[in-house]
Write a protein that holds these residues in place. Structure first.
Motif, PDB file in Angstrom:
ATOM      1  N   GLN A   1     -12.699 -12.570  47.954  1.00  0.00           N
ATOM      2  CA  GLN A   1     -13.491 -11.438  47.499  1.00  0.00           C
ATOM      3  C   GLN A   1     -13.799 -10.586  48.727  1.00  0.00           C
ATOM      4  N   LEU A   2     -13.460  -9.298  48.688  1.00  0.00           N
ATOM      5  CA  LEU A   2     -13.544  -8.481  49.896  1.00  0.00           C
ATOM      6  C   LEU A   2     -14.974  -8.239  50.351  1.00  0.00           C
ATOM      7  N   ARG A   3     -15.882  -8.016  49.433  1.00  0.00           N
ATOM      8  CA  ARG A   3     -17.274  -7.775  49.790  1.00  0.00           C
ATOM      9  C   ARG A   3     -18.158  -8.443  48.761  1.00  0.00           C
ATOM     10  N   GLU A   4     -18.906  -9.443  49.183  1.00  0.00           N
ATOM     11  CA  GLU A   4     -19.712 -10.207  48.241  1.00  0.00           C
ATOM     12  C   GLU A   4     -21.113  -9.637  48.072  1.00  0.00           C
ATOM     13  N   CYS A   5     -21.736  -9.218  49.178  1.00  0.00           N
ATOM     14  CA  CYS A   5     -23.131  -8.786  49.145  1.00  0.00           C
ATOM     15  C   CYS A   5     -23.277  -7.376  49.710  1.00  0.00           C
ATOM     16  N   ASP A   6     -24.367  -6.720  49.339  1.00  0.00           N
ATOM     17  CA  ASP A   6     -24.644  -5.400  49.897  1.00  0.00           C
ATOM     18  C   ASP A   6     -25.353  -5.537  51.246  1.00  0.00           C
ATOM     19  N   GLU A   7     -25.821  -4.422  51.785  1.00  0.00           N
ATOM     20  CA  GLU A   7     -26.439  -4.431  53.108  1.00  0.00           C
ATOM     21  C   GLU A   7     -27.696  -5.296  53.167  1.00  0.00           C
ATOM     22  N   ASP A   8     -28.331  -5.525  52.018  1.00  0.00           N
ATOM     23  CA  ASP A   8     -29.548  -6.331  51.971  1.00  0.00           C
ATOM     24  C   ASP A   8     -29.271  -7.795  51.651  1.00  0.00           C
ATOM     25  N   GLY A   9     -27.993  -8.170  51.613  1.00  0.00           N
ATOM     26  CA  GLY A   9     -27.652  -9.555  51.313  1.00  0.00           C
ATOM     27  C   GLY A   9     -27.717  -9.911  49.842  1.00  0.00           C
ATOM     28  N   ILE A  10     -27.768  -8.889  48.963  1.00  0.00           N
ATOM     29  CA  ILE A  10     -27.841  -9.123  47.517  1.00  0.00           C
ATOM     30  C   ILE A  10     -26.422  -9.184  46.955  1.00  0.00           C
ATOM     31  N   LEU A  11     -26.173 -10.204  46.167  1.00  0.00           N
ATOM     32  CA  LEU A  11     -24.868 -10.376  45.525  1.00  0.00           C
ATOM     33  C   LEU A  11     -24.547  -9.148  44.690  1.00  0.00           C
ATOM     34  N   GLN A  12     -23.341  -8.608  44.863  1.00  0.00           N
ATOM     35  CA  GLN A  12     -22.950  -7.424  44.113  1.00  0.00           C
ATOM     36  C   GLN A  12     -22.495  -7.797  42.698  1.00  0.00           C
ATOM     37  N   GLN A  13     -22.573  -6.800  41.814  1.00  0.00           N
ATOM     38  CA  GLN A  13     -22.214  -7.043  40.426  1.00  0.00           C
ATOM     39  C   GLN A  13     -20.733  -7.377  40.291  1.00  0.00           C
ATOM     40  N   TYR A  14     -20.427  -8.341  39.453  1.00  0.00           N
ATOM     41  CA  TYR A  14     -19.085  -8.801  39.078  1.00  0.00           C
ATOM     42  C   TYR A  14     -18.392  -9.675  40.122  1.00  0.00           C
ATOM     43  N   VAL A  15     -18.923  -9.772  41.350  1.00  0.00           N
ATOM     44  CA  VAL A  15     -18.282 -10.685  42.295  1.00  0.00           C
ATOM     45  C   VAL A  15     -18.496 -12.113  41.795  1.00  0.00           C
ATOM     46  N   GLY A  16     -17.573 -12.979  42.099  1.00  0.00           N
ATOM     47  CA  GLY A  16     -17.622 -14.340  41.576  1.00  0.00           C
ATOM     48  C   GLY A  16     -16.914 -14.507  40.252  1.00  0.00           C
ATOM     49  N   HIS A  17     -16.511 -13.394  39.634  1.00  0.00           N
ATOM     50  CA  HIS A  17     -15.822 -13.441  38.330  1.00  0.00           C
ATOM     51  C   HIS A  17     -14.547 -14.259  38.432  1.00  0.00           C
ATOM     52  N   GLY A  18     -13.739 -14.006  39.457  1.00  0.00           N
ATOM     53  CA  GLY A  18     -12.488 -14.745  39.618  1.00  0.00           C
ATOM     54  C   GLY A  18     -12.714 -16.202  39.953  1.00  0.00           C
ATOM     55  N   THR A  19     -13.738 -16.497  40.759  1.00  0.00           N
ATOM     56  CA  THR A  19     -14.065 -17.890  41.096  1.00  0.00           C
ATOM     57  C   THR A  19     -14.518 -18.647  39.860  1.00  0.00           C
ATOM     58  N   PHE A  20     -15.349 -18.006  39.046  1.00  0.00           N
ATOM     59  CA  PHE A  20     -15.829 -18.601  37.798  1.00  0.00           C
ATOM     60  C   PHE A  20     -14.649 -18.952  36.885  1.00  0.00           C
ATOM     61  N   ILE A  21     -13.701 -18.032  36.780  1.00  0.00           N
ATOM     62  CA  ILE A  21     -12.522 -18.249  35.937  1.00  0.00           C
ATOM     63  C   ILE A  21     -11.673 -19.395  36.470  1.00  0.00           C
ATOM     64  N   ALA A  22     -11.462 -19.432  37.788  1.00  0.00           N
ATOM     65  CA  ALA A  22     -10.670 -20.518  38.369  1.00  0.00           C
ATOM     66  C   ALA A  22     -11.309 -21.868  38.075  1.00  0.00           C
ATOM     67  N   GLY A  23     -12.649 -21.926  38.133  1.00  0.00           N
ATOM     68  CA  GLY A  23     -13.344 -23.174  37.830  1.00  0.00           C
ATOM     69  C   GLY A  23     -13.146 -23.623  36.398  1.00  0.00           C
ATOM     70  N   LEU A  24     -13.077 -22.666  35.470  1.00  0.00           N
ATOM     71  CA  LEU A  24     -12.862 -23.025  34.064  1.00  0.00           C
ATOM     72  C   LEU A  24     -11.457 -23.577  33.849  1.00  0.00           C
TER      73      LEU A  24
END
Length: 477
Positions: A188-211
């Motif tokens: 994932q190219l960019r996970e969090c914003d400048e404040d360290g907050i997880l960005q929307q939709y990141v982790g979608h591919g990881t979640f799918i791989a786990g399933l």
């Protein structure tokens, strides 16, 4: 999809694609997104025909000249598609593009004579709008196992089924999840914003791989971050990216795609058609999400499963609700959806293994189901307030949560890898080398059915999946 959520998603995707002016479509409604001022045509003679016809048509329109019509991309891509500019992309707002609409109408008679489409909008294909997810993820303690839980099957490198996931990339700590020991691919190219907050939709591919890995442990899963930018990509680019993925990794046994778009038509997407034609001649089975419009409108490329020639090469997947007995409120449906699987409140890997990661909700939940259903769906529960909302309804402080590894998430995005895993598991159990034959055998042997909009449809339920009971807060039942 409710107009409010559609507008929220539109703004999010436009921010992720700042150099591509987008509009909602078709012309005066919110059904899909597309590139402003541009149409698609096949390279060569058809592109020249479209260009000349549109140019002649525009000479009769006030405010436009033939100079507005010109090639916007060279005829060099493998998809055989040319982008043709038909207006000034800087004009107007996001509520539709009359120049594109006029260009489409100018070719209507010729398309009828040719017996096939000559021109198309350049749609946005996305996990974020109309495809998946159906909601935003909810944290789940690491002490709670995935759902579906890991099947009791060992991994064998020599017989492992290859599954290629086209999605967002893998989170940096995905290796901390035991299920993903045999998963690799793009980050994932960019996970969090400048404040360290997880960005929307990141982790979608990881979640799918786990399933996939939970349902079918004897798989080697490769995740490509083709949909890294808010899960969105132009139709004209997706076809090329799909070719790049299979050129890089080889044609897999199973290709899992949790993205798509409607387009108001019943003959597919012009921008990915060359890829779909090549897919038809391979052994690969495409397992594709049916989308989250709560609609019977065909959603592409999943709806290729209904077109002659793709019946065995594409398996379209809708989502069942948390009890597995009925369709989820958000799931698309209709004869073009060939199978359904659990897709509401599934649990899989996300991020935060070892170091909790904060997330701020973007969308607010609804008081009632936005699709008109009466059960305790993800539109309503668990309740949270988000940053994006209707004017005057932005909460003073949106809800924030912490992810520590696992998440619960809903959407046809996630029913899709469940079915991909079931096909792969069938291949392992029966030693069936052909994924398309495995698809046919799996559906033929299935004895479970669910009710979706009055129809009884095949319900593919993993043995390790367990129904989820929703606890509605006191006073809200």
């Amino acid at each position: 999809m409710a107009p409010q959520r559609f507008r929220e998603q539109f703004d999010q995707i436009q921010r992720s694609m700042p150099d591509v002016p987008l509009v909602m479509g078709p012309d005066d409604s919110a059904e899909f997104f597309y590139e402003k001022g541009v149409v698609l045509a096949r390279d060569g003679d058809e592109a020249r025909l479209v260009e000349d016809t549109v140019r002649d048509h525009f000479t009769t329109m006030a405010g436009l000249t033939p100079d507005h019509v010109r090639r916007a991309s060279p005829e060099t891509n493998r998809t055989g598609i040319t982008r043709i500019q038909v207006g000034d992309p800087g004009e107007g707002d996001g509520g539709g593009d009359p120049n594109v609409a006029h260009a489409l109408r100018s070719l209507r008679t010729m398309e009828g004579r040719a017996g096939r489409r000559l021109i198309s909008r350049n749609h946005v294909v996305s996990i974020a709008v109309n495809a998946c997810p159906g909601d935003e993820p909810v944290p789940v303690p690491l002490s709670e196992p995935p759902n579906p839980a890991a099947a009791d099957t060992s991994y064998d490198e020599g017989t492992a089924v290859g599954v290629l996931v086209i999605d967002t990339g893998l989170m940096h700590d995905y290796r901390s999840c035991p299920l993903l020991a045999h998963t690799d691919g793009d980050a994932q190219l960019r996970e969090c914003d400048e404040d360290g907050i997880l960005q929307q939709y990141v982790g979608h591919g990881t979640f799918i791989a786990g399933l996939v890995a939970a349902v079918a442990p004897n798989t080697h899963v490769t995740v490509r971050n083709t949909l890294n930018d808010a899960g969105a990509i132009l139709e004209s680019e997706l076809g090329e990216k799909l070719f790049e993925a299979v050129d890089r990794d080889g044609w897999p046994e199973i290709l899992s795609l949790s993205a798509g778009t409607s387009n108001g038509r019943t003959d597919g997407l012009l921008g990915v058609h060359a890829f779909m034609e090549e897919l038809r001649d391979q052994r690969t089975l495409l397992v594709a999400a049916a989308g989250n419009n709560g609609s019977a409108t065909p959603f592409w490329p999943a709806a290729y499963a209904e077109l002659p020639g793709w019946e065995t090469s594409v398996l379209s997947v809708g989502a069942l609700r948390a009890d597995g007995e009925f369709g989820a409120c958000f799931s698309n449906h209709g004869g073009w959806v060939k199978a359904y699987a659990p897709g509401e409140r599934l649990t899989s890997a996300l991020t935060g293994f070892g170091t909790p990661v904060p997330y701020v909700y973007q969308h607010s939940t609804y008081d009632t189901c936005r699709y008109g259903f009466g059960y305790a769906c993800t539109c309503q529960y668990p309740r949270h307030s988000g940053v994006l909302s209707e004017p005057g309804e932005v909460p003073a402080k949106p809800d924030q949560v912490m992810f520590e590894g696992h998440a619960q998430w809903s959407g046809t995005s996630f029913a899709t890898p469940v079915v991909a895993g079931l096909v792969a598991s069938h291949m392992t159990e029966t030693k069936e080398p052909d994924p398309r034959a495995a698809r046919k055998q799996l559906l033929a042997a299935n004895t479970e059915y669910a009710e979706v909009h009055g129809a009884h449809v095949p319900a593919l339920l993993p043995p390790t999946w367990r129904p989820v009971t929703v606890e509605v807060p006191a006073g809200e039942a």
